[in-house]
Design an enzyme around this catalytic site. Structure first.
Site, PDB file in Angstrom:
ATOM      1  N   THR A  55       0.843  -1.210   0.000  1.00  0.00           N
ATOM      2  CA  THR A  55       0.000   0.000   0.000  1.00  0.00           C
ATOM      3  C   THR A  55       0.870   1.249   0.000  1.00  0.00           C
ATOM      4  O   THR A  55       0.471   2.295  -0.524  1.00  0.00           O
ATOM      5  CB  THR A  55      -0.948  -0.011   1.207  1.00  0.00           C
ATOM      6  OG1 THR A  55      -1.761  -1.186   1.164  1.00  0.00           O
ATOM      7  CG2 THR A  55      -1.859   1.212   1.209  1.00  0.00           C
ATOM      8  N   TYR A 143       3.711 -12.078   6.517  1.00  0.00           N
ATOM      9  CA  TYR A 143       2.643 -11.558   5.677  1.00  0.00           C
ATOM     10  C   TYR A 143       2.284 -12.628   4.656  1.00  0.00           C
ATOM     11  O   TYR A 143       3.073 -12.947   3.772  1.00  0.00           O
ATOM     12  CB  TYR A 143       3.116 -10.264   5.007  1.00  0.00           C
ATOM     13  CG  TYR A 143       2.085  -9.533   4.180  1.00  0.00           C
ATOM     14  CD1 TYR A 143       0.738  -9.881   4.194  1.00  0.00           C
ATOM     15  CD2 TYR A 143       2.475  -8.473   3.375  1.00  0.00           C
ATOM     16  CE1 TYR A 143      -0.194  -9.187   3.434  1.00  0.00           C
ATOM     17  CE2 TYR A 143       1.546  -7.765   2.609  1.00  0.00           C
ATOM     18  CZ  TYR A 143       0.224  -8.131   2.643  1.00  0.00           C
ATOM     19  OH  TYR A 143      -0.701  -7.452   1.885  1.00  0.00           O
ATOM     20  N   LYS A 171       0.154 -11.229   9.365  1.00  0.00           N
ATOM     21  CA  LYS A 171      -0.904 -10.501   8.660  1.00  0.00           C
ATOM     22  C   LYS A 171      -1.506 -11.474   7.661  1.00  0.00           C
ATOM     23  O   LYS A 171      -0.833 -11.925   6.728  1.00  0.00           O
ATOM     24  CB  LYS A 171      -0.334  -9.269   7.951  1.00  0.00           C
ATOM     25  CG  LYS A 171      -1.371  -8.500   7.138  1.00  0.00           C
ATOM     26  CD  LYS A 171      -0.743  -7.353   6.359  1.00  0.00           C
ATOM     27  CE  LYS A 171      -1.785  -6.663   5.465  1.00  0.00           C
ATOM     28  NZ  LYS A 171      -1.188  -5.589   4.643  1.00  0.00           N
ATOM     29  N   VAL A 211      -4.640  -5.041   9.976  1.00  0.00           N
ATOM     30  CA  VAL A 211      -3.748  -4.134   9.245  1.00  0.00           C
ATOM     31  C   VAL A 211      -4.569  -3.672   8.050  1.00  0.00           C
ATOM     32  O   VAL A 211      -4.785  -4.415   7.104  1.00  0.00           O
ATOM     33  CB  VAL A 211      -2.450  -4.822   8.796  1.00  0.00           C
ATOM     34  CG1 VAL A 211      -1.600  -3.848   7.984  1.00  0.00           C
ATOM     35  CG2 VAL A 211      -1.666  -5.340   9.997  1.00  0.00           C
TER      36      VAL A 211
END
Length: 301
Positions: A55, A143, A171, A211
């Site tokens: 992001t 992640y 995550k 998140v």
């Protein structure tokens, strides 16, 4: 009867996957803008900020730009929020270098994505994460986003990795609620929803928090979902989560990367954002208008 509120976890519950603002004129990182945005996010309920993730356009920012962003945001928020630095690459050695640089710049933890494109088998995935955790001076958040990387961190691999003292969280963008519940049931990993539509569902079965990409725009609303659940008002938590559905869909599931949609929305709201870097392209005016309308409906109450 209300349920007890558990102590806040090490990195917080309400984490924002923050964009990296760029200047319109030079396409350089807008560090004062990043400081302004970070301070707003913390003031409106974010416990932590994830910098230099996808992001935050990590594939197109340099190592030096990544370190500068961490330093600037740390200066802006002090110790009021945790800073988790994205350091994942397809190269184990480079990932280790970024983890060490993130520590020097002031991060509290690092986010390490599965090596992408090369599609390593599970034993190689595990070895990659262990090598980073062995070398990193900071706690590691794994992640798992197989739709982007091409490789899943299988639940059994996560359970083995959970035994490493330096690996503290994951995550989860796997979309596999059963698999991640297995991890919750058999490990002490803190599990964060990485897809905003799963924020409440994962929290309700023992997740730590989220998140969130959408939190760039509505941090207060998303935190309210967790607070309602913690207070025992599960009906209100569900209602708040449902109210965010339109904005979540337009941000993450309308055919554009979240970075593009969030930057379009923030820019229209007069907040620091700036352009996206190629190969990404800005959102079309019609997409921004739809996002603005959904944002207005969500925040009207």
């Amino acid at each position: 009867m209300t349920s007890p509120v558990t102590p806040a976890p090490l990195l917080g519950r309400a984490l924002c996957a923050m964009i990296t603002p760029f200047t319109a004129a030079s396409d350089a990182p807008d560090l004062p803008g990043a400081q302004h945005l970070a301070a707003r996010l913390v003031a409106e309920g974010c416990d932590g900020l994830v910098l230099n993730g996808t992001t935050g356009e990590s594939p197109t920012t340099t190592d030096a730009e990544k370190a500068a962003l961490i330093r600037a945001v740390r200066e802006a928020v002090g110790e009021r929020a945790s800073i988790i630095a994205g350091v994942g690459t397809s190269d184990t050695r480079h990932t280790v270098e970024l983890a060490r640089a993130a520590h020097k710049a002031g991060a509290d933890a690092v986010l390490v994505v599965t090596p992408y494109y090369s599609k390593p088998p599970q034993d190689a995935v595990e070895a990659h994460f262990r090598a980073v955790a062995d070398a990193s001076p900071l706690p590691v958040v794994l992640y798992d986003i197989p739709a982007r990387t091409g490789t899943r961190i299988e639940p059994d691999t996560l359970l083995r990795l959970a035994e490493h003292p330096g690996i503290v969280a994951v995550k989860d963008c796997s979309g596999d609620l059963l698999g991640i519940q297995k991890v919750l049931a058999h490990s002490q990993l803190a599990v964060y929803a990485g897809s905003d539509e799963h924020n409440l569902a994962l929290y309700a079965v023992g997740g730590t928090g989220y998140v969130s990409t959408v939190a760039n725009a509505v941090p207060r609303h998303l935190r309210a979902v967790l607070e309602a659940f913690d207070a025992g008002d599960t009906a209100r938590a569900a209602r708040l989560q449902q109210q965010a559905t339109e904005l979540i869909e337009l941000t993450l599931h309308a055919g554009l990367p979240g970075t593009v949609t969030v930057k379009g929305l923030l820019g229209a709201l007069g907040l620091p954002a700036g352009p996206v870097r190629a190969p990404l392209r800005p959102a079309a005016p019609a997409a921004v208008d739809a996002l603005l309308a959904a944002y207005a409906r969500l925040t009207a109450g």
